[in-house]
Every structure is written in structure tokens, then in C-alpha cells.
Design a protein around this motif. Structure first.
Motif, PDB file in Angstrom:
ATOM      1  N   GLN A 136     -21.131  -6.166   5.012  1.00 23.46           N
ATOM      2  CA  GLN A 136     -20.805  -6.385   6.267  1.00 23.46           C
ATOM      3  C   GLN A 136     -20.328  -5.250   6.900  1.00 23.46           C
ATOM      4  OE1 GLN A 136     -21.282  -9.653   7.699  1.00 23.46           O
ATOM      5  NE2 GLN A 136     -22.383  -9.653   5.726  1.00 23.46           N
ATOM      6  N   MET A 137     -19.902  -5.118   8.289  1.00 16.74           N
ATOM      7  CA  MET A 137     -19.502  -3.747   8.665  1.00 16.74           C
ATOM      8  C   MET A 137     -18.293  -4.134   9.741  1.00 16.74           C
ATOM      9  SD  MET A 137     -21.368  -1.046   7.810  1.00 16.74           S
ATOM     10  CE  MET A 137     -22.781  -1.142   6.911  1.00 16.74           C
ATOM     11  N   PRO A 138     -17.187  -3.906   9.291  1.00 19.55           N
ATOM     12  CA  PRO A 138     -16.656  -3.253   8.082  1.00 19.55           C
ATOM     13  C   PRO A 138     -16.666  -4.227   7.029  1.00 19.55           C
ATOM     14  CG  PRO A 138     -14.690  -3.695   9.227  1.00 19.55           C
ATOM     15  CD  PRO A 138     -16.020  -4.020   9.983  1.00 19.55           C
ATOM     16  N   ASP A 139     -16.493  -3.866   5.591  1.00 30.26           N
ATOM     17  CA  ASP A 139     -16.310  -4.565   4.616  1.00 30.26           C
ATOM     18  C   ASP A 139     -15.202  -4.226   3.666  1.00 30.26           C
ATOM     19  OD1 ASP A 139     -17.065  -7.040   3.170  1.00 30.26           O
ATOM     20  OD2 ASP A 139     -19.009  -6.427   2.950  1.00 30.26           O
ATOM     21  N   ILE A 140     -14.405  -5.019   2.905  1.00 29.14           N
ATOM     22  CA  ILE A 140     -13.248  -4.560   2.212  1.00 29.14           C
ATOM     23  C   ILE A 140     -13.445  -4.777   0.956  1.00 29.14           C
ATOM     24  CG2 ILE A 140     -10.731  -4.579   1.884  1.00 29.14           C
ATOM     25  CD1 ILE A 140     -10.660  -5.372   4.940  1.00 29.14           C
ATOM     26  N   TYR A 141     -13.241  -4.068  -0.147  1.00 27.38           N
ATOM     27  CA  TYR A 141     -13.532  -4.478  -1.298  1.00 27.38           C
ATOM     28  C   TYR A 141     -12.280  -3.859  -2.331  1.00 27.38           C
ATOM     29  CZ  TYR A 141     -18.077  -6.268  -0.915  1.00 27.38           C
ATOM     30  OH  TYR A 141     -19.118  -6.964  -0.819  1.00 27.38           O
ATOM     31  N   LYS A 142     -11.577  -4.761  -3.062  1.00 26.47           N
ATOM     32  CA  LYS A 142     -10.492  -4.243  -3.799  1.00 26.47           C
ATOM     33  C   LYS A 142     -11.143  -3.893  -5.204  1.00 26.47           C
ATOM     34  CE  LYS A 142      -6.254  -5.990  -5.994  1.00 26.47           C
ATOM     35  NZ  LYS A 142      -5.720  -7.097  -6.163  1.00 26.47           N
ATOM     36  N   LEU A 143     -10.739  -2.661  -5.709  1.00 25.73           N
ATOM     37  CA  LEU A 143     -11.244  -2.166  -7.044  1.00 25.73           C
ATOM     38  C   LEU A 143     -10.094  -1.947  -7.901  1.00 25.73           C
ATOM     39  CD1 LEU A 143     -13.443  -1.592  -5.128  1.00 25.73           C
ATOM     40  CD2 LEU A 143     -14.228   0.539  -6.776  1.00 25.73           C
ATOM     41  N   GLU A 203       0.779   8.420   6.429  1.00 24.52           N
ATOM     42  CA  GLU A 203      -0.234   9.607   6.967  1.00 24.52           C
ATOM     43  C   GLU A 203      -1.310   9.330   6.010  1.00 24.52           C
ATOM     44  OE1 GLU A 203      -0.504  13.998   7.138  1.00 24.52           O
ATOM     45  OE2 GLU A 203       1.493  13.166   7.399  1.00 24.52           O
ATOM     46  N   ILE A 204      -2.710   9.509   6.848  1.00 25.48           N
ATOM     47  CA  ILE A 204      -3.875   9.117   6.162  1.00 25.48           C
ATOM     48  C   ILE A 204      -4.203  10.603   5.676  1.00 25.48           C
ATOM     49  CG2 ILE A 204      -6.114   8.776   6.523  1.00 25.48           C
ATOM     50  CD1 ILE A 204      -5.535   6.624   8.870  1.00 25.48           C
ATOM     51  N   ILE A 243      -3.748   2.193  -3.255  1.00 27.31           N
ATOM     52  CA  ILE A 243      -4.437   2.911  -2.295  1.00 27.31           C
ATOM     53  C   ILE A 243      -5.291   2.439  -1.628  1.00 27.31           C
ATOM     54  CG2 ILE A 243      -5.548   5.097  -2.168  1.00 27.31           C
ATOM     55  CD1 ILE A 243      -4.777   5.737  -5.256  1.00 27.31           C
ATOM     56  N   VAL A 244      -5.240   2.535  -0.201  1.00 30.48           N
ATOM     57  CA  VAL A 244      -6.424   2.211   0.662  1.00 30.48           C
ATOM     58  C   VAL A 244      -7.358   3.251   1.010  1.00 30.48           C
ATOM     59  CG1 VAL A 244      -4.959   2.306   2.763  1.00 30.48           C
ATOM     60  CG2 VAL A 244      -6.806   0.783   2.661  1.00 30.48           C
ATOM     61  N   ILE A 245      -8.525   3.248   0.856  1.00 30.79           N
ATOM     62  CA  ILE A 245      -9.447   4.210   1.025  1.00 30.79           C
ATOM     63  C   ILE A 245     -10.510   3.725   2.133  1.00 30.79           C
ATOM     64  CG2 ILE A 245     -11.531   5.601   0.167  1.00 30.79           C
ATOM     65  CD1 ILE A 245      -9.952   5.396  -2.421  1.00 30.79           C
ATOM     66  N   GLY A 246     -10.651   4.743   3.104  1.00 30.83           N
ATOM     67  CA  GLY A 246     -11.609   4.500   4.093  1.00 30.83           C
ATOM     68  C   GLY A 246     -12.755   5.298   3.799  1.00 30.83           C
ATOM     69  N   THR A 247     -13.888   4.858   3.601  1.00 24.68           N
ATOM     70  CA  THR A 247     -15.390   5.522   3.342  1.00 24.68           C
ATOM     71  C   THR A 247     -16.196   4.640   4.034  1.00 24.68           C
ATOM     72  OG1 THR A 247     -16.187   6.731   1.604  1.00 24.68           O
ATOM     73  CG2 THR A 247     -15.553   4.560   0.868  1.00 24.68           C
ATOM     74  N   HIS A 248     -17.607   4.813   3.147  1.00 23.23           N
ATOM     75  CA  HIS A 248     -18.848   4.592   3.851  1.00 23.23           C
ATOM     76  C   HIS A 248     -19.521   3.613   2.863  1.00 23.23           C
ATOM     77  CE1 HIS A 248     -17.631   7.334   7.104  1.00 23.23           C
ATOM     78  NE2 HIS A 248     -17.127   7.814   6.022  1.00 23.23           N
ATOM     79  N   GLY A 249     -20.344   2.736   3.640  1.00 25.60           N
ATOM     80  CA  GLY A 249     -21.147   1.711   2.662  1.00 25.60           C
ATOM     81  C   GLY A 249     -21.825   2.365   1.382  1.00 25.60           C
ATOM     82  N   ILE A 271       0.708  -1.119   0.110  1.00 26.51           N
ATOM     83  CA  ILE A 271       0.002   0.026  -0.107  1.00 26.51           C
ATOM     84  C   ILE A 271       1.051   1.265  -0.043  1.00 26.51           C
ATOM     85  CG2 ILE A 271      -1.740   1.157   1.340  1.00 26.51           C
ATOM     86  CD1 ILE A 271      -2.629  -1.615   0.285  1.00 26.51           C
ATOM     87  N   HIS A 272       0.697   2.277  -1.004  1.00 28.67           N
ATOM     88  CA  HIS A 272       1.278   3.282  -0.947  1.00 28.67           C
ATOM     89  C   HIS A 272       0.935   4.757  -0.477  1.00 28.67           C
ATOM     90  CE1 HIS A 272       2.588   0.974  -4.489  1.00 28.67           C
ATOM     91  NE2 HIS A 272       3.632   0.970  -3.860  1.00 28.67           N
ATOM     92  N   ILE A 273      -0.498   4.528  -0.468  1.00 24.19           N
ATOM     93  CA  ILE A 273      -1.171   5.893  -0.105  1.00 24.19           C
ATOM     94  C   ILE A 273      -2.510   5.446   0.819  1.00 24.19           C
ATOM     95  CG2 ILE A 273      -2.507   7.943  -0.798  1.00 24.19           C
ATOM     96  CD1 ILE A 273       0.220   7.790  -2.001  1.00 24.19           C
ATOM     97  N   ALA A 274      -2.672   6.313   1.780  1.00 22.43           N
ATOM     98  CA  ALA A 274      -4.045   6.053   2.520  1.00 22.43           C
ATOM     99  C   ALA A 274      -4.724   7.185   2.529  1.00 22.43           C
ATOM    100  CB  ALA A 274      -3.566   5.656   4.068  1.00 22.43           C
TER     101      ALA A 274
END
Length: 146
Positions: free
Chosen positions: A120-127, A27-28, A91-97, A2-5
Motif C-alpha cells: 500500500q502507499m504508504p505502508d507500515i511494517y514493524k521489524l 528530530e528526523i 526506531i521509526v524509519i521512513g524509506t521506500h517500497g 519511539i526514541h529515534i526517527a
């Protein structure tokens, strides 16, 4: 790797990726446009009815809220901006359902209201993208990170 958060400014999204960002010593970065969609500017008595109505009619919005169409446009513009700025990076992105399913729905109609209801809460998807073209979506099992 992961390079960017990047995260929505909301605490729960930030906390969801905090462990990954710490692991990779990143750093996020806060991205306001990744915030959850605003359903209304006033309390909703019947959330189920309200959320069903906005998904049934993409242009409908409650007073002070965002329609699916507006929220999706905001989310997609943000994703395209991120992809342009961080070409070739993971890139890992933290967002909302709701907002992430609207983003996924932009590329593939299978990601709809029924799909959102089963997150699910949380759920993880790779795009996976090539430029602005979505190539694949896959669910990542949480235990893959444990």
C-alpha cells in the motif's frame, strides 16, 4: 514509544514519518543510504518490464542503476549500522517500497517481487530485532495511529 526517527533524504519518506516524529518531539535524522533504489540513470519507457527484470535477476542492472543485490547490500549495511548505533531503542524509519522489501527479503525470501507489488502507499511494517537477528515482521494498520 519511539526514541529515534530516521528517514531517507527524499521528501516523500520524510513526510511519511513527520507526524510521528512531531508527536514524539524527535528530530528526523537523514540517512542517505535509505534512499530508494536507483533503477536507471535515464528515463524508463516501460517501468513494469524494467522492474520485473531486476527482480528476476538480482545481479542485473540497467545503465546507471542498481541491481537488487547492490541495493539490498546498501540497505542492509545501513540497517545494521542503525541497529548498532541505537541498541535497545525503538526506531521509526521512513524509506521506500523497493528498498524496504529488499531489506526484508534479505532476512526472509517470502518478501519478494509479488509482495512488493501489493504494498500500500504508504505502508507500515514493524521489524523486531535482537541484535542483528530479525525476530519478526508484522504489518501495522494505519488506523492504529489515528
Amino acid at each position: 514509544d519511539i526514541h529515534i526517527a530516521i528517514s531517507s533524504p527524499y521528501k516523500r519518506a520524510f513526510q511519511t514519518i513527520e507526524g510521528v516524529s512531531n508527536h514524539f518531539n524527535l528530530e528526523i535524522q537523514i540517512e542517505f543510504e535509505l534512499r530508494e533504489r536507483k533503477l536507471s540513470s535515464y528515463p524508463i519507457d516501460d517501468f513494469k518490464t524494467a522492474i520485473t527484470k531486476v527482480w528476476e535477476d538480482p545481479s542485473f542492472c540497467l545503465k546507471g542503476g542498481e541491481s537488487n543485490r547492490i541495493a539490498q547490500q546498501r540497505g542492509i549495511a545501513c540497517i545494521f549500522k542503525i541497529l548498532e548505533k541505537h541498541k535497545g531503542k525503538n526506531i521509526v524509519i521512513g524509506t521506500h517500497g523497493n528498498i524496504i522489501v529488499l531489506i526484508m527479503n534479505y532476512f526472509d525470501a517470502r518478501y519478494d517481487f509479488d509482495f512488493w507489488k501489493n504494498l500500500q502507499m504508504p505502508d507500515i511494517y514493524k521489524l523486531s530485532f535482537e541484535g542483528n537477528n530479525l525476530k519478526a515482521i508484522s504489518r501495522v494498520l494505519i488506523n492504529e495511529f489515528l
